[in-house]
Write a protein that holds these residues in place. Structure first.
Motif, mmCIF file in Angstrom:
data_model
loop_
_atom_site.group_PDB
_atom_site.id
_atom_site.type_symbol
_atom_site.label_atom_id
_atom_site.label_comp_id
_atom_site.label_asym_id
_atom_site.label_seq_id
_atom_site.Cartn_x
_atom_site.Cartn_y
_atom_site.Cartn_z
ATOM 1 N N ILE A 68 52.578 96.313 25.388
ATOM 2 C CA ILE A 68 52.887 95.966 26.729
ATOM 3 C C ILE A 68 53.060 94.235 26.663
ATOM 4 N N LEU A 77 55.585 101.149 35.957
ATOM 5 C CA LEU A 77 54.956 102.549 35.718
ATOM 6 C C LEU A 77 54.919 103.688 36.447
ATOM 7 N N PHE A 95 51.164 96.495 34.871
ATOM 8 C CA PHE A 95 51.888 97.110 34.719
ATOM 9 C C PHE A 95 52.664 96.085 36.283
#
Length: 176
Positions: A68, A77, A95
């Motif tokens: 990531i 996500l 995220f």
């Protein structure tokens, strides 16, 4: 600089067997991972939004977080079946947000985002779009055809994210 929007799914970073299952053209998971990262970062800028529709990685948390950190963009996500193996607390820390389902408004269009393909979705009979993953299609997700829906997975789009305009254009072209 305006923010662009991209969709993708089903990278399965570090998932060795996915190469065989999906007949991906890679000899190793390292080659697959590096190709996906390079393809992603070639298209996506740091400020762009990437809606990731599930099945990000199949590995331990440190490797997951490392991938990531190497990817450009603000990543949102939508949970897939493989993502459920990670704790929600960990995913929330990686995220922008994590959801099961999301509806996006883009240029007067509604786009329903879900990991799984649906036969019908909100406003599907009124021209809304549906982006999904999960099926690892090699044909941009247009077979079997259900309305304005399509697979945004890496296997369908040359192992890279697809821009929202390209996705909409392909669906509109296929529906004629």
């Amino acid at each position: 600089m305006s923010q662009e929007i991209f969709f993708t799914s089903d990278t399965h970073f570090y998932h060795k067997n996915i190469i065989k299952y999906c007949n991906r053209p890679f000899s190793t998971i390292e080659e697959m991972n590096e190709t996906f990262i390079e393809n992603w970062n070639t298209k996506v800028r740091y400020n762009d939004a990437v809606y990731f529709l599930g099945d990000f990685a199949f590995c331990a948390k440190p490797k997951y977080a490392e991938i990531i950190q190497r990817l450009r963009g603000k990543i949102y996500l939508i949970l897939g079946n493989h993502d459920l193996k990670m704790s929600r607390k960990f995913l929330d820390s990686q995220f922008v947000w994590v959801k099961d389902y999301h509806e996006l408004r883009y240029k007067n269009n509604k786009i329903c985002l879900f990991h799984y393909p649906m036969r019908t979705w909100n406003k599907s009979h009124f021209g809304s779009y549906h982006a999904f993953g999960h099926i690892h299609s090699k044909t941009k997700g247009f077979e079997p055809r259900v309305g304005l829906s399509g697979d945004v997975g890496v296997d369908s789009w040359g192992y890279e994210p697809v821009h929202v305009d390209e996705f909409i254009e392909a669906l509109n072209h296929e529906s004629k």
